[in-house]
Design a protein around this motif. Structure first.
Motif, PDB file in Angstrom:
ATOM      1  N   SER A  85       0.773  -1.139  -0.043  1.00  0.00           N
ATOM      2  CA  SER A  85       0.030   0.125  -0.246  1.00  0.00           C
ATOM      3  C   SER A  85       0.768   1.412  -0.103  1.00  0.00           C
ATOM      4  CB  SER A  85      -0.754  -0.052   1.202  1.00  0.00           C
ATOM      5  OG  SER A  85       0.147  -0.349   2.634  1.00  0.00           O
ATOM      6  N   THR A  86       2.423   1.322   0.221  1.00  0.00           N
ATOM      7  CA  THR A  86       3.227   2.303   0.224  1.00  0.00           C
ATOM      8  C   THR A  86       4.443   2.427  -1.167  1.00  0.00           C
ATOM      9  OG1 THR A  86       3.075   2.042   2.791  1.00  0.00           O
ATOM     10  CG2 THR A  86       4.353   3.644   1.862  1.00  0.00           C
ATOM     11  N   PRO A  87       4.258   2.270  -1.780  1.00  0.00           N
ATOM     12  CA  PRO A  87       4.995   2.575  -2.944  1.00  0.00           C
ATOM     13  C   PRO A  87       6.219   3.961  -2.830  1.00  0.00           C
ATOM     14  CG  PRO A  87       3.560   4.441  -3.836  1.00  0.00           C
ATOM     15  CD  PRO A  87       2.883   3.411  -2.044  1.00  0.00           C
ATOM     16  N   SER A  88       6.177   4.296  -1.812  1.00  0.00           N
ATOM     17  CA  SER A  88       6.954   5.445  -2.169  1.00  0.00           C
ATOM     18  C   SER A  88       7.713   5.082  -1.235  1.00  0.00           C
ATOM     19  CB  SER A  88       6.517   7.096  -2.074  1.00  0.00           C
ATOM     20  OG  SER A  88       7.761   7.592  -1.162  1.00  0.00           O
ATOM     21  N   LEU A  89       9.447   5.137  -1.690  1.00  0.00           N
ATOM     22  CA  LEU A  89      10.253   4.574  -0.989  1.00  0.00           C
ATOM     23  C   LEU A  89      11.148   4.961   0.698  1.00  0.00           C
ATOM     24  CD1 LEU A  89      13.394   3.100  -0.054  1.00  0.00           C
ATOM     25  CD2 LEU A  89      15.119   4.823  -1.337  1.00  0.00           C
ATOM     26  N   GLN A  90      11.083   6.905   0.500  1.00  0.00           N
ATOM     27  CA  GLN A  90      10.693   7.419   1.292  1.00  0.00           C
ATOM     28  C   GLN A  90       9.482   7.474   2.566  1.00  0.00           C
ATOM     29  OE1 GLN A  90      13.641   9.920   2.324  1.00  0.00           O
ATOM     30  NE2 GLN A  90      12.484   9.208   4.438  1.00  0.00           N
ATOM     31  N   GLU A  91       8.728   7.164   1.733  1.00  0.00           N
ATOM     32  CA  GLU A  91       7.521   6.450   2.362  1.00  0.00           C
ATOM     33  C   GLU A  91       7.555   5.338   3.715  1.00  0.00           C
ATOM     34  OE1 GLU A  91       2.720   8.340   1.322  1.00  0.00           O
ATOM     35  OE2 GLU A  91       3.940   6.965   0.178  1.00  0.00           O
ATOM     36  N   ARG A  92       7.808   4.517   3.054  1.00  0.00           N
ATOM     37  CA  ARG A  92       8.667   2.870   3.462  1.00  0.00           C
ATOM     38  C   ARG A  92       9.876   3.402   5.047  1.00  0.00           C
ATOM     39  NH1 ARG A  92       8.400  -0.920  -2.214  1.00  0.00           N
ATOM     40  NH2 ARG A  92       6.668  -0.804  -2.177  1.00  0.00           N
ATOM     41  N   LYS A  93      10.265   3.881   4.461  1.00  0.00           N
ATOM     42  CA  LYS A  93      11.213   4.090   4.884  1.00  0.00           C
ATOM     43  C   LYS A  93      10.776   4.722   6.294  1.00  0.00           C
ATOM     44  CE  LYS A  93      14.538   6.076   2.871  1.00  0.00           C
ATOM     45  NZ  LYS A  93      15.803   6.808   2.347  1.00  0.00           N
ATOM     46  N   ASN A  94       9.750   5.609   6.793  1.00  0.00           N
ATOM     47  CA  ASN A  94       9.930   6.429   7.243  1.00  0.00           C
ATOM     48  C   ASN A  94       8.354   5.537   8.414  1.00  0.00           C
ATOM     49  OD1 ASN A  94      10.228   8.999   6.922  1.00  0.00           O
ATOM     50  ND2 ASN A  94       8.549   9.736   6.266  1.00  0.00           N
ATOM     51  N   ILE A  95       7.608   4.588   7.560  1.00  0.00           N
ATOM     52  CA  ILE A  95       6.414   2.949   8.252  1.00  0.00           C
ATOM     53  C   ILE A  95       7.214   2.557   9.242  1.00  0.00           C
ATOM     54  CG2 ILE A  95       4.759   2.151   8.121  1.00  0.00           C
ATOM     55  CD1 ILE A  95       3.705   3.572   6.127  1.00  0.00           C
ATOM     56  N   PHE A  96       8.219   1.866   8.474  1.00  0.00           N
ATOM     57  CA  PHE A  96       9.310   0.909   8.981  1.00  0.00           C
ATOM     58  C   PHE A  96      10.356   2.002   9.823  1.00  0.00           C
ATOM     59  CE2 PHE A  96       8.709  -1.621   4.706  1.00  0.00           C
ATOM     60  CZ  PHE A  96       7.612  -2.118   5.648  1.00  0.00           C
ATOM     61  N   THR A  97      10.523   2.921   9.833  1.00  0.00           N
ATOM     62  CA  THR A  97      11.410   3.108  10.991  1.00  0.00           C
ATOM     63  C   THR A  97      10.443   3.773  12.335  1.00  0.00           C
ATOM     64  OG1 THR A  97      12.532   5.211   9.604  1.00  0.00           O
ATOM     65  CG2 THR A  97      12.480   5.194  11.564  1.00  0.00           C
TER      66      THR A  97
END
Length: 413
Positions: free
Chosen positions: A304-316
């Motif tokens: 559901s999160t295609p953006s690399l930066q968004e993925r990093k933010n959520i997983f951080t």
């Protein structure tokens, strides 16, 4: 090579948090290291674990491992290295040696402690076979690559995540008023027979006893608290999900509260309580359920999160999920499995990445228990109090070394 479900949070979260998510193993042998023999042993390990021969790269909005045919670097010296960089031929692990020490540095994003121990065991086995002439150990000669590469979380059915409400815990950096600093490590060695005797007398296990002693240490320093001392104990989840062979991150966790009720009990009863909590929280259904929830969350984020930066933010946020809720963490993978190799291991240390305010990593080989106590705050008050508690309980020890962390850096793509 695609990053699997069990490894995803560790990669994206560590990079997003800016953490050098690496582990260093230090093994002291009975004799100085022969570099020619070590090169040969590492070469064998490289071929034995082909799925660890990769470079982490960024392709658009995702991370993955690109094939890397360059050799694993084996260098002389004990200084800090940078993984995934030119210095280490862009590999996510490397080997160093100095005098009678062998050092293995490994990226936690590609495997957990169990997987790293397997690589270390193969290196030491081949080294000791060639240098000392030990007998063949069949399980370290053979492999099931497909089973080792399979991640059980990839195939778990999606389940809804339960509502989770955690209460803040006492932390030394915030509630203890200690000043945050770069990681510091104390390496403490204890004769195994003396410690095991003490552990058995108090109805415990080595790992849970250290968990308990560190709780008592913090309580002695900060008896007037408004928040509880809550600790975590790492669990190898492979047996609970029928994936003994996997070399992906496959971890669970037990949580302990050093409560006033526990504090009021005799030490032997405290040991029983902590050991019992470990049994309860290590039940197959509970650990498997926790992994299934984690897998569902990870898959949901990635889809559901295609953006690399968004993925990093959520997983951080997930990666830093213990902040404020865990006072300290303890990890102990168990006694070294191979006595014929352990006979030549004088010391065995595990230095962790800086992911918690206070951590204790245990090793057991060559007749000794090795404790690596890492903190990310200034001062010696906690280490001093912990050592005083060992002395108070008649546990002999020696501080072998102390100073700044030497874990590898990691060059993010």
């Amino acid at each position: 090579m695609k990053i699997t479900t069990g490894d995803t949070m560790h990669v994206y979260g560590a990079i997003g948090a800016g953490v050098d998510y690496t582990v260093r193993f230090k093994v002291r042998l009975k004799d100085n290291v022969d570099p020619v023999v070590l090169f040969s042993a590492v070469s064998f390990a490289s071929s034995r674990f082909p799925y660890f021969m990769g470079r982490l790269v960024c392709t658009g909005d995702s991370y993955e491992y690109a094939d890397n045919d360059l050799p694993i670097v084996v260098r002389e010296g004990d200084s800090r290295v940078i993984l995934n960089s030119e210095e280490t031929n862009f590999h996510v692990w490397s080997v160093s040696y100095k005098e009678d020490f062998i050092y293995l540095d490994f990226f936690h994003g590609i495997t957990d402690g169990t997987g790293m121990y397997r690589v270390l065991a193969v290196i030491l086995y081949n080294y000791c076979r060639m240098f000392y002439g030990i007998d063949e150990i069949p399980e370290l000669e053979s492999s099931d690559i497909a089973a080792e590469m399979a991640d059980p979380q990839d195939t778990m059915e999606e389940v809804p995540a339960p509502d989770a409400a955690y209460s803040p815990a006492f932390t030394l950096e915030t509630d203890g008023g200690l000043t945050k600093s770069s990681p510091l490590i104390w390496d403490i060695i204890i004769p195994e027979d003396a410690f095991v005797k003490f552990v058995r007398e108090n109805d415990s296990t080595p790992g849970t006893m250290v968990e308990l002693l560190m709780g008592k240490t913090i309580d002695s320093l900060y008896p007037e608290r408004t928040k509880p001392i809550v600790s975590a104990y790492v669990i190898n989840a492979r047996p609970m999900v029928g994936a003994e062979a996997t070399n992906h991150n496959c971890l669970g966790m037990s949580v302990f509260d050093y409560s006033p009720v526990v504090k009021s009990m005799p030490l032997e009863m405290q040991g029983t309580v902590y050991r019992g909590k470990t049994f309860v929280q290590s039940r197959e259904e509970q650990v498997a359920s926790g992994l299934a929830v984690n897998a569902s969350v990870v898959k949901g984020i990635m889809s559901s999160t295609p953006s690399l930066q968004e993925r990093k933010n959520i997983f951080t946020a997930m990666f830093n999920g213990g902040e404020g809720f865990i006072s300290y963490l303890v990890s102990y993978p168990g006694k070294w499995k191979y006595p014929s190799i352990g006979e030549y291991m004088k010391e065995f240390w595990t230095h962790p990445p800086c992911t918690f305010s206070l951590m204790v990593l245990l090793g057991a080989a060559g007749g000794n228990i090795s404790l690596s106590v890492q903190q990310r705050f200034e001062g010696t008050s906690v280490a001093d109090a912990f050592l005083a508690l060992l002395k108070e309980n008649g546990i002999p020890y020696e501080v072998v070394s102390s100073g700044a962390s030497d874990v590898a850096g990691f060059e993010a793509p």
